[in-house]
Design an enzyme around this catalytic site. Sequence first.
Site, short mmCIF file in Angstrom:
data_model
loop_
_atom_site.label_atom_id
_atom_site.label_comp_id
_atom_site.label_asym_id
_atom_site.label_seq_id
_atom_site.Cartn_x
_atom_site.Cartn_y
_atom_site.Cartn_z
CD GLU A 184 61.85 4.35 -16.08
OE1 GLU A 184 60.70 5.17 -15.47
OE2 GLU A 184 61.47 3.49 -16.70
CE1 TYR A 223 57.56 3.70 -10.06
CE2 TYR A 223 58.67 2.34 -8.31
CZ TYR A 223 57.75 2.36 -9.47
OH TYR A 223 57.23 1.24 -9.96
CG ASN A 253 51.03 -2.09 -10.63
OD1 ASN A 253 51.98 -2.36 -10.20
ND2 ASN A 253 50.48 -0.76 -11.06
CG HIS A 277 58.04 0.26 -14.26
ND1 HIS A 277 57.84 1.38 -13.88
CD2 HIS A 277 59.17 0.71 -15.13
CE1 HIS A 277 58.42 2.56 -14.37
NE2 HIS A 277 59.45 2.17 -15.30
CE LYS A 322 55.52 -1.99 -10.55
NZ LYS A 322 54.22 -0.93 -10.29
N1 UDP Z 1 50.56 3.37 -7.25
C1 UDP Z 1 49.74 3.05 -6.10
N2 UDP Z 1 48.63 3.76 -5.90
C2 UDP Z 1 48.21 4.64 -6.63
C3 UDP Z 1 49.08 5.24 -7.85
C4 UDP Z 1 50.20 4.27 -8.09
O1 UDP Z 1 50.09 2.21 -5.46
O2 UDP Z 1 47.31 5.46 -6.26
C5 UDP Z 1 51.74 2.32 -7.64
C6 UDP Z 1 51.66 1.57 -8.72
O3 UDP Z 1 52.30 0.21 -8.27
C7 UDP Z 1 52.12 2.06 -9.93
C8 UDP Z 1 53.44 2.97 -9.30
O4 UDP Z 1 52.87 3.44 -7.92
O5 UDP Z 1 52.47 1.21 -10.82
C9 UDP Z 1 53.79 3.96 -10.20
O6 UDP Z 1 52.89 4.98 -10.36
P1 UDP Z 1 52.56 5.51 -12.03
O7 UDP Z 1 51.64 6.70 -11.95
O8 UDP Z 1 53.91 5.80 -12.42
O9 UDP Z 1 52.00 4.31 -12.72
P2 UDP Z 1 52.47 3.16 -13.64
O10 UDP Z 1 53.51 4.16 -14.49
O11 UDP Z 1 53.29 2.28 -13.03
O12 UDP Z 1 51.47 2.86 -14.57
MG MG Z 2 55.00 5.43 -14.05
#
Ligand code: UDP
Ligand code: MG
Length: 151
Positions: free
Chosen positions: A129, A52, A115, A118, A12
């Site tokens: 994707e 997303y 974080n 991805h 990211k």
């Molecule tokens: N995210 C956030 N707040 C939250 C949950 C998710 O900012 O409460 C962001 C975070 O960067 C995350 C992304 O949205 O990586 C996508 O969310 P997902 O649940 O798909 O998590 P991932 O698959 O990336 O672990």
């Molecule tokens: Mg995800």
Amino acid sequence: MSVTERTYIMIKPDGVQRGLVGKIIQRFEERGYKLIALKLVQSTPEHLEKHYADLKGKPFFPGLIKYMASGPVVAMVWQGLDAVKTGRVMLGATNPLASPVGSIRGDFCLAVGRNICHGSDSVESAEKEIALWFPEGVVQYTGALESWIFE
Ligand code: UDP
Ligand code: MG
């Protein structure tokens, strides 16, 4: 689960800006995964909304799109045994504070909205994707070490 399983991994904008590209790539290389696509891209809100789409409507969605469009990302496809699930284990939990030390998020970041990486959450979403980020396709080649990594 197969040795040709593929996953979409993305560094990211914060991971790029913080100079963590090499370290993240190194972990996938050292684990034994094969890099079959790689590019640095400045994405757009429209493209990221497709990536997303499942999260549209979540309170953090607008902030997530803004964050992800705030700078270039490194888009990659990694191939190898159990790439999707093991890729997620290597990344850690969505919330870095819940990520074990030794995982990428557990070692390099603190906040859920920053974080750094991805990873696809299923084989089905990985294929979607990969098609979204690499419409030009990936690169097929024989990995020279494959017989030393897989039985
Ligand atoms: N995210 C956030 N707040 C939250 C949950 C998710 O900012 O409460 C962001 C975070 O960067 C995350 C992304 O949205 O990586 C996508 O969310 P997902 O649940 O798909 O998590 P991932 O698959 O990336 O672990
Ligand atoms: Mg995800």
